[in-house]
Design a protein around this motif. Structure first.
Motif, PDB file in Angstrom:
ATOM      1  N   ARG A 289      -1.379 -39.232  48.594  1.00 51.94           N
ATOM      2  CA  ARG A 289       0.154 -39.762  48.055  1.00 51.94           C
ATOM      3  C   ARG A 289      -0.126 -40.749  46.787  1.00 51.94           C
ATOM      4  O   ARG A 289       0.907 -40.481  46.119  1.00 51.94           O
ATOM      5  N   LYS A 290      -0.700 -41.059  46.467  1.00 53.49           N
ATOM      6  CA  LYS A 290      -1.042 -41.757  45.138  1.00 53.49           C
ATOM      7  C   LYS A 290      -1.385 -40.880  44.243  1.00 53.49           C
ATOM      8  O   LYS A 290      -0.832 -41.236  42.695  1.00 53.49           O
ATOM      9  N   ALA A 291      -1.577 -39.692  44.399  1.00 50.10           N
ATOM     10  CA  ALA A 291      -1.970 -38.692  43.639  1.00 50.10           C
ATOM     11  C   ALA A 291      -0.524 -37.509  43.363  1.00 50.10           C
ATOM     12  O   ALA A 291      -0.490 -36.609  42.411  1.00 50.10           O
ATOM     13  N   GLY A 292       0.334 -37.531  44.593  1.00 44.51           N
ATOM     14  CA  GLY A 292       1.395 -37.120  44.002  1.00 44.51           C
ATOM     15  C   GLY A 292       0.715 -35.536  44.608  1.00 44.51           C
ATOM     16  O   GLY A 292       2.166 -35.229  45.215  1.00 44.51           O
ATOM     17  N   MET A 293       0.728 -35.816  45.953  1.00 41.16           N
ATOM     18  CA  MET A 293       0.739 -33.980  46.472  1.00 41.16           C
ATOM     19  C   MET A 293       0.194 -34.157  48.070  1.00 41.16           C
ATOM     20  O   MET A 293       0.763 -35.054  48.661  1.00 41.16           O
ATOM     21  N   ARG A 294       0.226 -32.798  48.155  1.00 47.09           N
ATOM     22  CA  ARG A 294       0.545 -32.096  49.918  1.00 47.09           C
ATOM     23  C   ARG A 294      -0.443 -31.737  49.902  1.00 47.09           C
ATOM     24  O   ARG A 294      -0.751 -30.842  48.599  1.00 47.09           O
ATOM     25  N   ALA A 295      -0.868 -31.328  51.546  1.00 43.60           N
ATOM     26  CA  ALA A 295      -1.824 -30.557  51.498  1.00 43.60           C
ATOM     27  C   ALA A 295      -1.446 -29.486  52.236  1.00 43.60           C
ATOM     28  O   ALA A 295      -0.795 -29.635  53.553  1.00 43.60           O
ATOM     29  N   LEU A 353      -3.544 -27.797  47.529  1.00 44.16           N
ATOM     30  CA  LEU A 353      -2.708 -29.008  46.999  1.00 44.16           C
ATOM     31  C   LEU A 353      -1.376 -28.453  46.429  1.00 44.16           C
ATOM     32  O   LEU A 353      -0.894 -27.479  45.821  1.00 44.16           O
ATOM     33  N   GLN A 354      -0.204 -29.487  46.697  1.00 41.40           N
ATOM     34  CA  GLN A 354       1.162 -29.222  45.960  1.00 41.40           C
ATOM     35  C   GLN A 354       1.597 -30.285  46.045  1.00 41.40           C
ATOM     36  O   GLN A 354       1.154 -30.850  45.955  1.00 41.40           O
ATOM     37  N   GLU A 355       2.604 -30.423  44.112  1.00 40.49           N
ATOM     38  CA  GLU A 355       2.659 -31.097  44.028  1.00 40.49           C
ATOM     39  C   GLU A 355       3.374 -32.305  45.566  1.00 40.49           C
ATOM     40  O   GLU A 355       4.227 -30.884  45.924  1.00 40.49           O
ATOM     41  N   GLY A 356       4.041 -33.846  45.729  1.00 45.78           N
ATOM     42  CA  GLY A 356       4.567 -33.740  46.790  1.00 45.78           C
ATOM     43  C   GLY A 356       6.035 -33.726  46.538  1.00 45.78           C
ATOM     44  O   GLY A 356       6.776 -33.789  47.356  1.00 45.78           O
TER      45      GLY A 356
END
Length: 420
Positions: A289-295, A353-356
């Motif tokens: 979440r800190k990196a603004g990413m989703r898996a 990973l992709q942007e949140g």
């Protein structure tokens, strides 16, 4: 200069000498310790009680006893009964690394952290100091202002600069330009080449390639036959060829992230393993979440008490970033993978990973998903303001297990009164 040609770059590779030990030693001296750990047989080592008991960094006097990084602490103590062992302080190391990067940014805007203890720097053309004098000044500032020494390699590309910084240590500057490669680099063992690990070195030796020069002059088709594209990459490196740019701030796209931990006891019951997985998912979820990413892919790895390894992964119909989702998927994978034998170590890794903000909703995602995400983001905010221990799950109370595993949190990061 011929029309259309590109001026040669000047690249520095800056590598902190025995980083963990040096940073711990500098901090101890600042706190009044009368002895510099770098001058006595000393190591930074994990906790033997919690079974993380290996040597992470060593002093030069400790090296004289045959102590090596990665060696079990018990073996190191047998070699040197008077060995001083200090625990790792990852919070300190992160701050020391940031201080090193900040100092380098005063010499060039093009600084790329390559790991916690090394950076690349592209030295600006037309600077008032020649590169060698600038490198000496950086080394002097590191020692005088931050309390630790560095090696600096200088070349026209990142690969050769990194190879040069590994020449004689500590506190040295070395030059390695393309014309120097046959004389300075080719006589070195093949294992010294960047990207050659122990397994690859063994394969190269079986092929009769024992030095970097052997790799450089080997038949390319033979290398590709045995090592595929990696063999051709190694041959380019052995010839000193590299055109990669210095990417400020790291600049490498994030492909995945993960956490793993060795438990202080063998996990034999499902509830124990489930709880350790939850502590890993807690830390990994915060990092995502800190990196603004989703898996979009989750993998679980395990190590049994007899050190056998196994892993399993699952591609998801959508993408996730909450601790609850990570833990649920990881636990399902572990149930499929685990045969019930005692476990020593567990890990969770995520990729695809992709942007949140780009969220592909799954038909199977529960309607409460957004509410859960909002709740966890609120907890993240509280932890960022008041520390990770400000909010913990009730299931960790009196459990004997840390609420966060596989990452650095505030309990491991004592405040410091100076840059170190």
């Amino acid at each position: 200069m011929p029309h259309g040609s590109t001026p040669a770059r000047t690249i520095f590779h800056i590598d902190a000498n025995a980083a963990y030990l040096s940073w711990s030693a500098a901090h101890a001296l600042q706190q009044g310790c009368p002895t510099d750990l770098r001058t006595i047989p000393a190591v930074v080592g994990g906790s033997e009680k919690s079974r993380h008991g290996i040597v992470l960094a060593k002093s030069t006097p400790a090296k004289a006893y045959g102590i090596q990084t990665g060696m079990p602490l018990a073996d190191a103590r047998r070699r040197c009964p008077g060995l001083v062992v200090v625990p790792p302080d990852y919070g300190l190391y992160l701050k020391a690394s940031a201080a090193m990067t900040d100092l380098l940014l005063e010499h060039s805007p093009l600084v790329q952290p390559f790991s916690i203890d090394e950076c690349f720097l592209e030295y600006p053309a037309g600077s008032h100091l020649p590169p060698l004098a600038a490198a000496d000044r950086i080394r002097a500032r590191m020692a005088g202002e931050l309390g630790f020494t560095v090696n600096i390699g200088i070349s026209s590309n990142k690969l050769l600069a990194k190879m040069a910084s590994d020449f004689q240590k500590p506190d040295r500057t070395h030059l390695l330009f393309p014309e120097d490669v046959p004389r300075k680099m080719w006589p070195l063992p093949a294992g010294d080449l960047f990207m050659v690990g122990s397994r690859t070195e063994r394969k190269l030796r079986r092929l009769g390639l024992c030095t970097i020069g052997d790799v450089a002059l080997a038949d390319s088709a033979m290398l590709h036959s045995h090592l595929k594209s990696h063999g051709l990459l190694l041959q380019r490196y052995a010839r000193g060829i590299d055109g990669s740019p210095v990417l400020p701030g790291g600049g490498v796209p994030m492909k995945g992230m993960g956490n793993s931990t060795t438990a202080p006891f063998d996990m034999e019951r499902p509830e124990e393993a489930r709880q350790v997985l939850l502590s890993l998912a807690e830390t990994l979820g915060m990092r995502l979440r800190k990196a603004g990413m989703r898996a979009g892919l989750v993998a679980v790895s395990l190590t049994y008490a007899d050190f056998l390894h196994a892993s399993r992964q699952r591609k998801l119909p959508g993408s996730i970033d909450t601790t609850r989702e990570l833990h649920s998927v990881a636990w399902n994978l572990l149930e499929e993978l685990w045969d019930g034998a005692p476990l020593r170590k567990l890990g969770i890794h995520v990729s695809a990973l992709q942007e949140g903000r780009i969220h592909q909703t799954s038909l199977f995602e529960p309607p409460t998903g957004e509410k859960q995400r909002a709740a966890e983001q609120a907890v993240d905010l509280l932890r960022s303001r008041y520390g990770n221990a400000a909010v913990i799950r009730a299931s960790f109370l009196h459990s004997g297990l840390p609420p966060h595993s596989g990452g650095t949190w505030d309990a491991e990061c004592p405040s410091m009164s100076s840059l170190l």
